[in-house]
Design an enzyme around this catalytic site. Structure first.
Site, PDB file in Angstrom:
ATOM      1  N   GLY A  77       0.856  -1.190   0.000  1.00 25.27           N
ATOM      2  CA  GLY A  77       0.000   0.000   0.000  1.00 25.27           C
ATOM      3  C   GLY A  77       0.884   1.228   0.000  1.00 25.27           C
ATOM      4  O   GLY A  77       2.006   1.202  -0.484  1.00 25.27           O
ATOM      5  N   CYS A  92       3.086   5.420  -2.842  1.00 30.96           N
ATOM      6  CA  CYS A  92       3.894   5.268  -4.057  1.00 30.96           C
ATOM      7  C   CYS A  92       3.497   4.077  -4.919  1.00 30.96           C
ATOM      8  O   CYS A  92       3.071   4.254  -6.058  1.00 30.96           O
ATOM      9  CB  CYS A  92       5.375   5.157  -3.684  1.00 30.96           C
TER      10      CYS A  92
END
Length: 437
Positions: A260, A263
């Site tokens: 998660g 980025c």
């Protein structure tokens, strides 16, 4: 060097503070007056270990200042870094570059006659060219160069990553940009950090390719973990065995509930859209995104299965909400998929996170936020270790056992050795390893 940093989010604030630690004079600019007032008062709006001390030290020394006045912040700058958000655009997954282009226009208007605009935000290929076009249109009489200088900061260890990076990538198109960036990063070159100068498009691809490759490693080891569970192998042993191969490396070979953060999810999607626009198929990256999306929901299904096939009327204690430890960032955190799935299946959810509960509360309605890990587990039918904060690595397992009913302990980060749990009459389950049940 005189540096202006446009944007005081995660990248801008960390980068600005670190540049000032190098000895440069840095002005951080943000249009959000409330954020600037907090920063002037020494109140850091994001959680990053060591950042508060770094900001305070350099602000006191006069090297780091904050303002909402972009014109004042930019007018004497040798380099102006754009560090604004580039979220995934609704509907098509492309990076939303509206903030980047708006900043470029304002910078060009306010910049001195000679200046370098540096894209620090994560941007698709061709963004530097468009920023240059905007600068030429807005200020045709100024000698403005444009460069690409992607960041490679890991939340939770960003200052260390900035001060002791594996490399610094600088995409330039002329000597002015090259000379200014050389001067800015001279403190790192003195430490023999590789400073890689490339074309601007190459630098833009490097950023996306690096994040996509790391995401591939995560999804790969998660699928290998599934295989290990079926054949009786230990994924941690497998990861160690392949990670010792120098061609592969050990990092990012830790199975879990999926990646998660700010980025990997948006950057893999943006890379796929760039490839699609250029009639190129990135099938490995596409499969990585698919595996990761399915992984989070699969973790909820595993928890439900471990609770006898139903969590209706049961209480689940969640340990950790943020996408990784040492941050308060909830962007694309696995908890945002797993917890609602458990609630939809009829579970009551209690949770504790050392830093993320304030950010998580409005995103996870109905979840009871607890004062500590033991309060989250107390009376629960199952405990799920979702984020591997250090304080979850040494839980008093005897106390855990006493506070809960017939507890199922689902360790999605493989924090505990399987044999350590055997003395505690706890139905322990992990990822890609033998379970105790």
């Amino acid at each position: 060097m005189r540096i202006a940093m446009i944007g005081t989010g995660y990248v801008g604030l960390v980068s600005g503070a670190c540049f000032s630690e190098f000895g440069h004079s840095v002005t951080c600019v943000d249009l959000n007056a409330a954020v600037i007032e907090r920063l002037k008062a020494g109140d850091i709006p994001i959680f990053e270990p060591g950042l508060d001390d770094l900001v305070a030290r350099n602000a006191k020394a006069g090297r780091l200042t904050f303002t909402t006045d972009l014109t004042a912040g930019v007018r004497d700058a040798d380099a102006v870094f754009i560090a604004v958000g580039t979220p995934s655009r609704r509907g098509d997954g492309h990076a939303d570059l509206s903030y980047v282009y708006a900043a470029a226009r304002q910078i060009a208007e306010a910049a001195p006659d000679t200046c370098v605009i540096v894209n620090k935000s994560t941007v698709p290929v061709g963004t530097a060219n468009e920023v240059e076009r905007i600068a030429r249109e807005v200020a045709p009489g100024k000698a403005i160069s444009v460069a690409s200088n992607p960041e490679f900061l890991r939340e939770g260890s960003a200052i260390e990553d900035f001060m002791r990076p594996d490399r610094v990538v600088c995409g330039v198109a002329d000597d002015q940009a090259r000379d200014v960036l050389k001067a800015i990063y001279r403190p790192l070159s003195l430490r023999e950090v590789p400073i890689l100068f490339t074309e601007r498009a190459t630098a833009e691809v490097i950023k996306y390719a690096a994040n996509a490759f790391l995401a591939v490693k995560i999804s790969f080891i998660n699928e290998i973990a599934d295989l290990c569970e079926k054949v009786g192998a230990d994924v941690q042993g497998v990861a160690k065995g392949i990670g010792l191969d120098k061609r592969i490396g050990a990092k990012f070979l830790h199975p879990g509930p999926g990646y998660g953060g700010s980025c990997f999810p948006k950057d893999t999607l943006a890379l796929l859209k760039t490839a699609e626009d250029n009639a190129v198929q990135l099938q490995i990256v596409a499969a990585t995104v698919k595996v990761n999306d399915e992984r989070k929901r699969a973790m909820a299904d595993r928890i439900i299965a471990a609770c006898g096939g139903s969590v209706e009327g049961k209480t689940i204690g969640i340990l950790g909400l943020t996408f990784k430890p040492n941050t308060d960032d909830m962007r694309d955190a696995p908890s945002l998929v797993i917890i609602p799935a458990l609630q939809d299946a009829g579970a009551t959810v209690k949770a504790f996170d050392p830093e993320g509960m304030k950010a998580a509360a409005p995103l996870l309605p109905g979840v009871e936020m607890c004062e500590d890990a033991y309060a989250a587990i107390k009376g629960a039918d199952a405990a799920v270790l979702l984020t591997e904060w250090n304080e979850f690595r040494a839980l008093d397992l005897g106390r855990v056992r006493k506070q809960a009913r017939s507890l199922v302990f689902f360790d999605l980060r493989n924090v505990y050795p399987v044999d350590e749990m055997s003395a505690y009459e706890i139905n322990y389950m992990s990822v890609g390893r033998l379970s105790l049940n």
